[in-house]
Write a protein that holds these residues in place. Sequence first.
Motif, PDB file in Angstrom:
ATOM      1  N   VAL A  27     -33.636   7.702 -24.770  1.00  0.00           N
ATOM      2  CA  VAL A  27     -32.345   7.333 -24.176  1.00  0.00           C
ATOM      3  C   VAL A  27     -31.486   8.581 -24.041  1.00  0.00           C
ATOM      4  O   VAL A  27     -31.701   9.596 -24.723  1.00  0.00           O
ATOM      5  CB  VAL A  27     -31.608   6.265 -25.026  1.00  0.00           C
ATOM      6  CG1 VAL A  27     -32.414   4.981 -25.086  1.00  0.00           C
ATOM      7  CG2 VAL A  27     -31.346   6.773 -26.444  1.00  0.00           C
ATOM      8  N   ALA A  32     -26.287   4.083 -25.298  1.00  0.00           N
ATOM      9  CA  ALA A  32     -27.391   3.327 -24.702  1.00  0.00           C
ATOM     10  C   ALA A  32     -28.098   2.445 -25.726  1.00  0.00           C
ATOM     11  O   ALA A  32     -28.763   1.466 -25.358  1.00  0.00           O
ATOM     12  CB  ALA A  32     -28.389   4.287 -24.069  1.00  0.00           C
ATOM     13  N   HIS A  35     -26.710  -1.282 -25.560  1.00  0.00           N
ATOM     14  CA  HIS A  35     -26.564  -1.892 -24.243  1.00  0.00           C
ATOM     15  C   HIS A  35     -26.641  -3.414 -24.286  1.00  0.00           C
ATOM     16  O   HIS A  35     -26.137  -4.093 -23.392  1.00  0.00           O
ATOM     17  CB  HIS A  35     -27.641  -1.350 -23.275  1.00  0.00           C
ATOM     18  CG  HIS A  35     -29.014  -1.847 -23.570  1.00  0.00           C
ATOM     19  ND1 HIS A  35     -29.819  -1.269 -24.550  1.00  0.00           N
ATOM     20  CD2 HIS A  35     -29.739  -2.871 -23.045  1.00  0.00           C
ATOM     21  CE1 HIS A  35     -30.970  -1.918 -24.594  1.00  0.00           C
ATOM     22  NE2 HIS A  35     -30.955  -2.888 -23.699  1.00  0.00           N
TER      23      HIS A  35
END
Length: 452
Positions: A27, A32, A35
């Motif tokens: 990532v 991230a 998410h």
Amino acid sequence: MDKKDNQMRYLPLNQNDRAAMLDVIGVDNIDALFHNVPESARLKGLVDLPQHQSEHAVERHMAKLSAKSVSASSVPFFCGAGAYKHHIPATVDHLIQRSEFLTAYTPYQPEISQGTLQTLFEFQTQVALLTGMDVANASMYDGSTACAEAVVMAKRVTRKSKAILAPGLHPHYAAATQTLASTLDIQIDERDCRPGRDSHVIDHITDETACVVVQSPNVFGEIIDLAPIAEKAHAHKALLIAVFTEPVALGLIKSPGEQGADIVVGEGQGLGVGLNFGGPHVGLFACRQKLVRQMPGRVCGETVDANGDRGFVLTLSTREQHIRREKATSNICTNSGLCCLAFTIHMSLLGDAGLKQMAVLNHEYACHMADIIDGIQGAEVLNETFFNEFTVKLNKPAAEVVQQLADKGILGGVPVSRLTDGQDDLLLVCVTETSTDEDMHVFGEALAEILS
């Protein structure tokens, strides 16, 4: 020591370390990793709190916040919906506060954890007897996670991936199951959460079905006949997972095991564990003997030592830490030790006869309350069957009625709209042995006034 702010800081990773870790994971940045958390649920910036306060100032502030809460014992109380107010003998709290119990943790070294292992062994025995099953584990986090784990277990056992959730399954249990299933390629067939529809799940069972999840008494308080559902499930090589949120009901209702359930899961909070403004709770999990090796959690067993003396061991342990990760059957990392000890003590104090007597009182009091409500213009009890909780249809939105009752010093139930969308005129009312005749009549008079 940072000379600027005179505070000790421990920052073991530098920016290069973080970049290397993110590269391995695949990532671009730390954000991230989150998410899956909805944007609306993420905190932007710091929490709006004072940077520092004196200990005395914090205590005064927290005391003022606490004073805004209304405890279940201070007013007429008729809330249930998965968490129940029962009388807990003072002996329970006295014993669990003993240092050898209060500080006990998961028995990683069984040979020096005999006391902890024995209490868990007794707990398992009680749960197996209560549910009518062959074997029980040493507890789960709570009823909802136990339900989710049972569906995952059914997939392992049947090697099929479709789970049917009955309409009367508590929405929070359904949501927890959906969350876990979404990561494990399990298809959830969920019916709309409405009263009077649980028997219809029998029409949706096929050869692709891994399990059927049915709660009894369900979230609307209805008692469900599990036997025909179990028969249909077994005919299609599927499992019946029976769920309960009120353990006291099992003192009066035929056990799920007697009705053909393969796995029984539920919430044990109603025995020994107070409401505590929302937790902690204790999940119960039991199954047939033939399924025990696929059961999550751990199982404590009885044995004898080299001298022939009675002793206790971890018979089965499914955590990744103890066995090869790919062989693990659960992501549950520990048992709710102190809560299941409280459950065990309360059950021991009650005994078989005491539990049945307690269950009878719950049902009789609930019947009395239902009669009072049925006599009120604008209120109708919908249930044909119930234990100590039932659903009332009102001529006004239930949430508004509950607020007006609260303004009168009565905690008058849980609006169904708090648990699931729609059905704004439905109210869940729960009556236990702690409800007095005066409480019930005060509630009835206030409800009649509000609905008139």
